[in-house]
Write a protein that holds these residues in place. Structure first.
Motif, PDB file in Angstrom:
ATOM      1  N   LYS A  76       0.807  -1.169   0.124  1.00 22.27           N
ATOM      2  CA  LYS A  76      -0.027  -0.030  -0.052  1.00 22.27           C
ATOM      3  C   LYS A  76       0.933   1.301   0.074  1.00 22.27           C
ATOM      4  CE  LYS A  76      -4.370  -0.185   0.056  1.00 22.27           C
ATOM      5  NZ  LYS A  76      -5.713   0.622  -0.472  1.00 22.27           N
ATOM      6  N   GLU A  77       0.511   2.246  -1.069  1.00 20.28           N
ATOM      7  CA  GLU A  77       1.291   3.454  -0.955  1.00 20.28           C
ATOM      8  C   GLU A  77       0.467   4.552  -0.122  1.00 20.28           C
ATOM      9  OE1 GLU A  77       1.758   5.031  -4.985  1.00 20.28           O
ATOM     10  OE2 GLU A  77       3.272   6.552  -4.286  1.00 20.28           O
ATOM     11  N   ILE A  78       1.170   5.156   0.826  1.00 19.93           N
ATOM     12  CA  ILE A  78       0.424   6.280   1.673  1.00 19.93           C
ATOM     13  C   ILE A  78       1.250   7.470   1.343  1.00 19.93           C
ATOM     14  CG2 ILE A  78      -0.148   6.980   3.668  1.00 19.93           C
ATOM     15  CD1 ILE A  78      -0.166   4.319   4.774  1.00 19.93           C
ATOM     16  N   VAL A  79       0.538   8.524   0.946  1.00 22.92           N
ATOM     17  CA  VAL A  79       1.281   9.593   0.554  1.00 22.92           C
ATOM     18  C   VAL A  79       0.658  10.795   1.667  1.00 22.92           C
ATOM     19  CG1 VAL A  79       1.391   9.166  -1.876  1.00 22.92           C
ATOM     20  CG2 VAL A  79      -0.596  10.599  -1.024  1.00 22.92           C
ATOM     21  N   ALA A  87      -2.340   7.185  -5.797  1.00 23.60           N
ATOM     22  CA  ALA A  87      -1.993   6.773  -4.612  1.00 23.60           C
ATOM     23  C   ALA A  87      -3.101   6.046  -3.945  1.00 23.60           C
ATOM     24  CB  ALA A  87      -1.282   7.774  -3.511  1.00 23.60           C
ATOM     25  N   GLY A  88      -2.841   5.027  -2.785  1.00 24.32           N
ATOM     26  CA  GLY A  88      -3.700   4.235  -2.202  1.00 24.32           C
ATOM     27  C   GLY A  88      -4.429   5.079  -1.311  1.00 24.32           C
ATOM     28  N   TYR A  89      -3.557   5.996  -0.413  1.00 25.95           N
ATOM     29  CA  TYR A  89      -4.274   6.712   0.672  1.00 25.95           C
ATOM     30  C   TYR A  89      -3.452   8.053   0.884  1.00 25.95           C
ATOM     31  CZ  TYR A  89      -6.406   7.127   5.279  1.00 25.95           C
ATOM     32  OH  TYR A  89      -7.200   7.559   6.522  1.00 25.95           O
ATOM     33  N   ALA A  90      -4.291   8.966   1.378  1.00 24.54           N
ATOM     34  CA  ALA A  90      -3.712  10.336   1.443  1.00 24.54           C
ATOM     35  C   ALA A  90      -3.760  10.369   2.939  1.00 24.54           C
ATOM     36  CB  ALA A  90      -4.176  11.396   0.871  1.00 24.54           C
ATOM     37  N   LEU A  91      -2.691  10.566   3.768  1.00 23.58           N
ATOM     38  CA  LEU A  91      -2.435  11.075   5.167  1.00 23.58           C
ATOM     39  C   LEU A  91      -2.396  12.521   5.127  1.00 23.58           C
ATOM     40  CD1 LEU A  91      -2.129  11.242   8.185  1.00 23.58           C
ATOM     41  CD2 LEU A  91      -0.016  10.049   7.741  1.00 23.58           C
ATOM     42  N   LEU A  92      -3.341  13.354   5.628  1.00 19.45           N
ATOM     43  CA  LEU A  92      -3.344  14.946   5.734  1.00 19.45           C
ATOM     44  C   LEU A  92      -2.973  15.423   6.937  1.00 19.45           C
ATOM     45  CD1 LEU A  92      -6.545  15.327   3.464  1.00 19.45           C
ATOM     46  CD2 LEU A  92      -4.241  15.305   2.860  1.00 19.45           C
TER      47      LEU A  92
END
Lengths: 282, 310
Positions: free
Chosen positions: B2-5, B185-190
């Motif tokens: 999983k890619e987290i940006v 991307a799989g998920y964005a951490l803001l």
């Protein structure tokens, strides 16, 4: 007219706080125009609370292919260096988000089949915040036109004694577009390794553009002495320091200018403004 | 994999510090520093260089003064104000967008498009896993192409090594580099902060993330500066369909660790450590969740503990 840019390299060091505070101090005796060039995240307006009296979109011309004249030769796609126009066997596809609005496709089309329609990529708003003339650029979400919007807001500059340019973070094309033509840049940094690392890059951009530098060390006391050492060994003038103070963060968090509420902040900014004015009197 | 940006909108909210902290907890990871014009992740990881590549940006127009007759057609045609004509035409490399229109209209074939070295990118090894990072030459174009190259290289590395996670430390803002960090991307951490400016910029980056249809969660750093705004941010996040991933108070351990050149866990007290572990658990769960929305609500902000709510 003297243009003072306020930049940093690193995000979150206090550019906007310093830019808006300087504008407020200078505006007591001089005409000031603040241009918020951080067009992806403009925040100076949160503190200045201007009354906006003008707003206009920033437009980019994007190609429209007339199906009657187009013979799908694909020359437009070949001429485009941004992969914004593609020719399939059935039609021409245009990708407005990739388009730079250069007009190469128009010129390349042998049948004159391409016209252009304006697409909004952002907005420039202007108004008055007390005695301070205010303009900000805003990039439209998803658009890739940061530098274009920066140029658009900078064109709103009026013939004031001081023009203050609140710069975006980073050290690439948006910073260069903001610093180009400035008479001075105030680099706001923090005394940490991240602050130092990005400061050295911002200094390179300023020196490349021939803009004289003054450094402000914000949150002084919260880190270590390496930024000071770097400034000394690089011949960089330190205009002043703003002591680390949680009350400043709290005022800032509420959208309040710490200038009015917090004495040591007010003193520090007054000293910085005085030093600046010594170097660049009106 | 999983890619987290990690994005923020506002600069200085703590993306890089948080990325390193979560990488310390995530097990087998690959890291990418997509903030290519102000890369800082390497300062926390003591990287050892493995390979380095040059990066050329878009070719820029160059005028051959020997062939140029100063007719001015190129200046007229240029839409970016990048050409001035004196004795010969001269291209301002900072303003040139590399579109080639000047080349197309020059009657003397005096213009060529020349590649420009914009920087370099590297793969390094760190104690937490491979790090893909770059250094853009100051003032260079940051069109997002270099970011794409980094992400591709990092994705390849992650697939080959069998890493469970790819963590990408993103740039501030919402323009080309942020978009290049985000797409696919799989998920964005803001990562945001409890300030008015932080909140406003969170809304901007949340709109960007929604535009690209990437599932996202919001982490409030420096949350104790203004708990009223922290609460409003959580309200906003829920309404926007973003996960609430927790709150982290201001902690001198972050600066201490940064000064020591390490990720924060090495300097963190027990409370901060537990908080970060909870945050990572939330991020990992949400990033792997197929359902939308799936929100976690902090039940005790001062202790930093969380419980799953459905």
């Amino acid at each position: 007219m003297t243009r003072i840019a306020v930049a940093s390299g690193k995000g979150g060091t206090g550019k906007t706080t310093v830019a808006v505070s300087l504008a407020a101090i200078l505006a007591r005796k001089h005409s000031v125009h603040l241009l918020d060039c951080d067009v992806e995240a403009p925040n100076a307006g949160l503190f200045l609370r201007p009354v906006i009296d003008a707003a206009e979109p920033v437009m980019r011309p994007v190609p429209v292919v007339g199906p009657d004249l187009c013979d799908l030769c694909g020359q437009c796609s070949q001429a485009c260096r941004f992969h914004a126009i593609a020719a399939t066997s059935r039609r021409i596809l245009v990708f407005p988000d990739l388009c730079h609005g250069c007009g190469a496709c128009l010129r390349a089309c042998p049948r004159g089949a391409i016209t252009e329609r304006p697409v909004p990529v952002g907005e420039v708003r202007s108004g008055l915040a007390g005695r301070i003339r205010f303009s900000e650029g805003r990039l439209r979400t998803g658009a890739t036109a940061t530098v274009q919007v920066i140029h658009a807001v900078r064109r709103k500059e009026t013939a004031s004694e001081y023009v203050i340019l609140d710069a975006p973070p980073g050290t690439s094309c948006p910073l260069a577009a903001t610093l180009n033509g400035a008479d001075r840049v105030v680099l706001v940094t923090e005394p940490t390794p991240f602050g130092l690392s990005d400061l050295t890059l911002a200094v390179e951009v300023a020196r490349m553009l021939g803009v004289p530098i003054g450094v402000v060390i914000n949150r002084d006391g919260a880190g270590d002495g390496r930024v000071d050492e770097y400034c000394a060994s690089s011949g960089l003038a330190v205009l002043g320091r703003i002591p680390d103070n949680r009350l400043v963060a709290e005022a800032y968090s509420r959208g309040e200018l710490p200038l009015d509420a917090i004495p040591d902040f007010r003193q520090a900014l007054a000293a910085i403004a005085a030093k600046l004015l010594q170097e660049i009197p009106a | 994999m999983k890619e987290i940006v990690v994005l923020s909108g506002k600069g200085g909210t703590g993306k890089t510090s948080i990325t390193a902290a979560l990488a310390s907890l995530a097990g087998q990871v690959v890291l990418a520093d997509c903030d290519v014009d102000a890369a800082n992740l390497n300062l926390l990881l003591q990287p050892a260089l493995v390979e380095r590549h040059e990066f050329s940006g878009a070719p820029k127009a160059v005028v051959d003064p020997a062939r140029c007759t100063a007719c001015g057609l190129c200046q007229e045609a240029c839409r970016f104000d990048a050409i001035r004509t004196g004795a010969a035409a001269e291209v301002d490399a900072l303003r040139c967008e590399g579109c080639g229109v000047c080349l197309m209209c020059c009657p003397e074939a005096a213009i060529t498009m020349e590649p420009t070295l914009c920087g370099h990118w590297s793969i390094s090894s760190t104690a937490l896993g491979p790090l893909v990072h770059a250094r853009l030459l100051p003032g260079s174009e940051n069109s997002g192409r270099l970011v794409s190259i980094l992400r591709q290289a990092a994705q390849q590395l992650a697939r080959r090594s069998g890493a469970a996670w790819l963590l990408c430390d993103g740039p501030p803002g919402t323009g080309c580099p942020a978009i290049s960090t985000l797409t696919g991307a799989g998920y964005a951490l803001l990562v945001t902060e409890s300030t008015l400016s932080g909140f406003e910029d969170l809304k901007r980056v949340a709109a960007l993330v929604a535009h690209f249809k990437i599932p996202a969660g919001v982490l409030i750093n420096k949350a104790d500066v203004n708990s009223l705004i922290a609460a409003r941010i959580e309200e906003f996040s829920l309404a926007a369909g973003c996960d609430c991933l927790g709150r982290i108070p201001i902690d001198p351990a972050f600066n201490r660790a940064q000064i020591a050149g390490v990720a924060v866990l090495a300097a963190a007290g027990e409370e901060l450590r537990r908080n970060l572990e909870n945050v990572w658990r939330s991020v990992a769960t949400c990033a792997q969740s197929e359902r939308r929305p799936f929100n976690l609500i902090s039940n005790s902000h001062s202790k930093g503990s969380h419980e799953l709510c459905e």
